[in-house]
Design an enzyme around this catalytic site. Sequence first.
Site, PDB file in Angstrom:
ATOM      1  N   HIS A   1      38.204  41.316  32.562  1.00  0.00           N
ATOM      2  CA  HIS A   1      37.644  42.639  32.308  1.00  0.00           C
ATOM      3  C   HIS A   1      38.202  43.266  31.027  1.00  0.00           C
ATOM      4  CE1 HIS A   1      41.117  44.354  34.713  1.00  0.00           C
ATOM      5  NE2 HIS A   1      40.953  45.357  33.878  1.00  0.00           N
TER       6      HIS A   1
ATOM      7  N   ASP B   1      40.235  36.979  37.449  1.00  0.00           N
ATOM      8  CA  ASP B   1      40.141  37.965  36.363  1.00  0.00           C
ATOM      9  C   ASP B   1      40.997  37.579  35.151  1.00  0.00           C
ATOM     10  OD1 ASP B   1      39.616  40.224  34.895  1.00  0.00           O
ATOM     11  OD2 ASP B   1      39.979  41.627  36.534  1.00  0.00           O
TER      12      ASP B   1
ATOM     13  N   SER C   1      46.443  46.104  32.771  1.00  0.00           N
ATOM     14  CA  SER C   1      45.532  44.993  33.038  1.00  0.00           C
ATOM     15  C   SER C   1      45.803  43.856  32.065  1.00  0.00           C
ATOM     16  CB  SER C   1      44.087  45.439  32.878  1.00  0.00           C
ATOM     17  OG  SER C   1      43.697  46.176  33.992  1.00  0.00           O
TER      18      SER C   1
HETATM   19  N1  ARG Z   1      40.026  48.094  38.434  1.00  0.00           N
HETATM   20  C1  ARG Z   1      40.331  47.305  37.277  1.00  0.00           C
HETATM   21  C2  ARG Z   1      41.159  48.092  36.284  1.00  0.00           C
HETATM   22  O1  ARG Z   1      41.044  49.274  36.184  1.00  0.00           O
HETATM   23  C3  ARG Z   1      39.116  46.897  36.524  1.00  0.00           C
HETATM   24  C4  ARG Z   1      38.301  45.917  37.233  1.00  0.00           C
HETATM   25  C5  ARG Z   1      37.025  45.644  36.512  1.00  0.00           C
HETATM   26  N2  ARG Z   1      36.067  45.098  37.461  1.00  0.00           N
HETATM   27  C6  ARG Z   1      34.949  45.720  37.863  1.00  0.00           C
HETATM   28  N3  ARG Z   1      34.295  45.221  38.850  1.00  0.00           N
HETATM   29  N4  ARG Z   1      34.482  46.814  37.276  1.00  0.00           N
HETATM   30  O2  ARG Z   1      41.896  47.518  35.519  1.00  0.00           O
END
Ligand code: ARG
Length: 742
Positions: free
Chosen positions: A93, A229, A661
């Site tokens: 992501h 991811d 992330s």
């Molecule tokens: N929750 C994750 C973050 O803020 C991002 C994940 C992205 N995936 C998604 N399905 N939108 O780092």
Amino acid sequence: MKKVLGILALAFIISIGRVYADEGMWLPMFVERLNYVDMQKMGLQLTPEELYSINHNSLKDAIVGLGSDAKPRGFFCTGEIVSEHGLLFTNHHCGYSSIQKLSSVEHDYLKDGFWAKNYSEELPAADMTASFLIRMEDVTNDVLGVVTNDMDFAARNMAINAKIKELEAAASEDGKYNPVIKGFFEGNEYYMFVYQVYTDVRLVGVANSSIGKFGGDTDNWMWPRHTGDFSIFRVYADKNGNPAPYSKDNVPLTPKHHLPISLDGVQKDDFTMIWGFPGSTERYMSSYGIDYNVDTFYPIIIDIFGKQLEVMDEYMQADDAINLMYADNHAGLANTWKNFIGQCTMLRKNKVSETKVALEKDFMSWVYSDPNRKAEYGQALPNLKKAYGTLGKVAKYIYYPNFVAQTGPAGIAAAFAPYYNAYEEKDKETAAMMLEQLKGMDVDAMFAETNPQVEKKTFAELLKTYKNAFKAEELPEIYDIIDKKFKGDIDAFADDVYANSIFATPESIKAFLEKPNPKKIGKDYAYIMSTSMMGKIMENVPAYREAMNVVSENDHVFVKGLREYYAATQPEKSLYPDANSTMRMSYGSVQDYQPADAVHYDYVCTANGIIEKYVPGDYEFDAPKELISLIEKKDYGVYADDNGELIVCFLSTNDITGGNSGSPIMNGKGELLGLAFDGNWEAMSGDVNFEPKLQRTINVDIRYVLFIIDKYAGATNLIDELDIRKSEPKPLRVEEETPVQG
Ligand code: ARG
């Protein structure tokens, strides 16, 4: 002797109780002083110098801030260097936006994945830069040295900002470095971070979104999780190893440090540390700020983003080209939207405001017990209460018009206001100047990556959303026009705007600019919509700005007092500053958790869960057939755990937030165990208050990452490049060798 000591030490740790969740995002420069002893007890085997040093290569040299430009002041994600040739791992992501931009419907790397077989196939990612931290230093005295007693808060900030600019310029060494000074503890301390920024970053490998985003937004922010991811990039430098703009003559960077990779996997209670660039937390926020967010601010954003997402979803799921075009925009909105819903729910459920109220009560009695303290800190909380009260009242009059007036033709019309105003005032000179400026606009770029159907529908739906949120008499003038000329039919109004407004298409804008007839602007519905909404904003902006200023000034005073309060009442407690997109280290351990009564969540999940969740053809839960078949055969190679299972993700107690992330999660030897990529639903309140029992970081296990690279994608060239390590199996303990009888 040694052994006995070892056992004694262990007994000591057990007797003081299990080392649990570790709150805190610590500055690397203070690790030795604040955290090292603790970390060693928990399992760290590196020395402080091996973690953070400005004289020798250290672990921090493998931690990379991912920015969008050549002089980033903050980072959207973290990456880590994993080979001698500048190979970089981050989340799927995090690479998403770059990968989208490199894709077309014919070569859709989001959908199909991408694997470069050699350097020459790697694709330059134009909007991703890699920042390496050279050093950080405390510049509090320099920065706050410019503040004098006669300055009010605004003057203070101006003086501080000027000093920051000066210090940054002096440290840049003629542009060699990108120094960034940031305030800590609400402007009570200042630190400078000196970065070297590499701008030639290339895409090396990424799996299909059905692996990298498996589970989609349904699973986002949730455990159990089965998302692969990760994505892979490479940092390039000129021949001397210095940053250079993209050139085919650039070469892979030889880094100061790269992370080895461990195939050992994780066990419950194992020590873990995460290094990266957490973006923002609000751990010192007052209860008034929390109530404002939960009751007012978040619900507004949830309402607006929710509508936008609904429209996007409808079109994206029906059309591949639209799906690709809006992918990144959608993912960002959906991520924030769900985060805010989670925060509203969990801030309430975990009673965070109540916890803060209790703290504030103690704080106030400590403040009131001393006249000097009362004079300095006594008004901070009452001022915050009043300012947030104002914000609670005016916020909706700012945010609804602000978001809605930005959509489609109304957003573009706003750019023509200075020109039209000058024309109205018969100020020909200014009008001519403004027109020249407008002619310089890249009109096509304003419409790039947009689909007229999606835009029109969004435009109409947001107008309805705005209308629903207010009483009739509070609505801007454009709604009168909609009532009178379109019998209140917002869709008909949108049709009309998209058919007739100057600002609806690139062609109509260009035609206008070629033969301008300014009179027409005043009658254009998109223009009227824009100005009538801007009018609503302007009515409320003075109160809003004033309240925001009161908040930042009194947050500053409150946090100053709070630090004194802790120092006086809990001297053993070390405080860590809120996240602000600077390098932090967080340590903890691998742990399961109990999300609800009678429910237990394991700390690992396996590839079997992919099969359980798999829905062929689904927008979120589809998976590549080849992956399913590898899982069905349990063809995991060396990446299987001791039970022959493939661990996909695991949980740890590390304290992280957005911006982390892609961060490496490492064992005590500084070897890579996985990549942090998310937080869990039950602790969505965690940015405001850390919840030791509930809060977990979700990591993708490095063995799943390697399995995808190796067994699924066959990218053995990358496997060969990595520094993969596996320790000898642990010798059996004495009790296990000789079972106790009876
Ligand atoms: N929750 C994750 C973050 O803020 C991002 C994940 C992205 N995936 C998604 N399905 N939108 O780092």
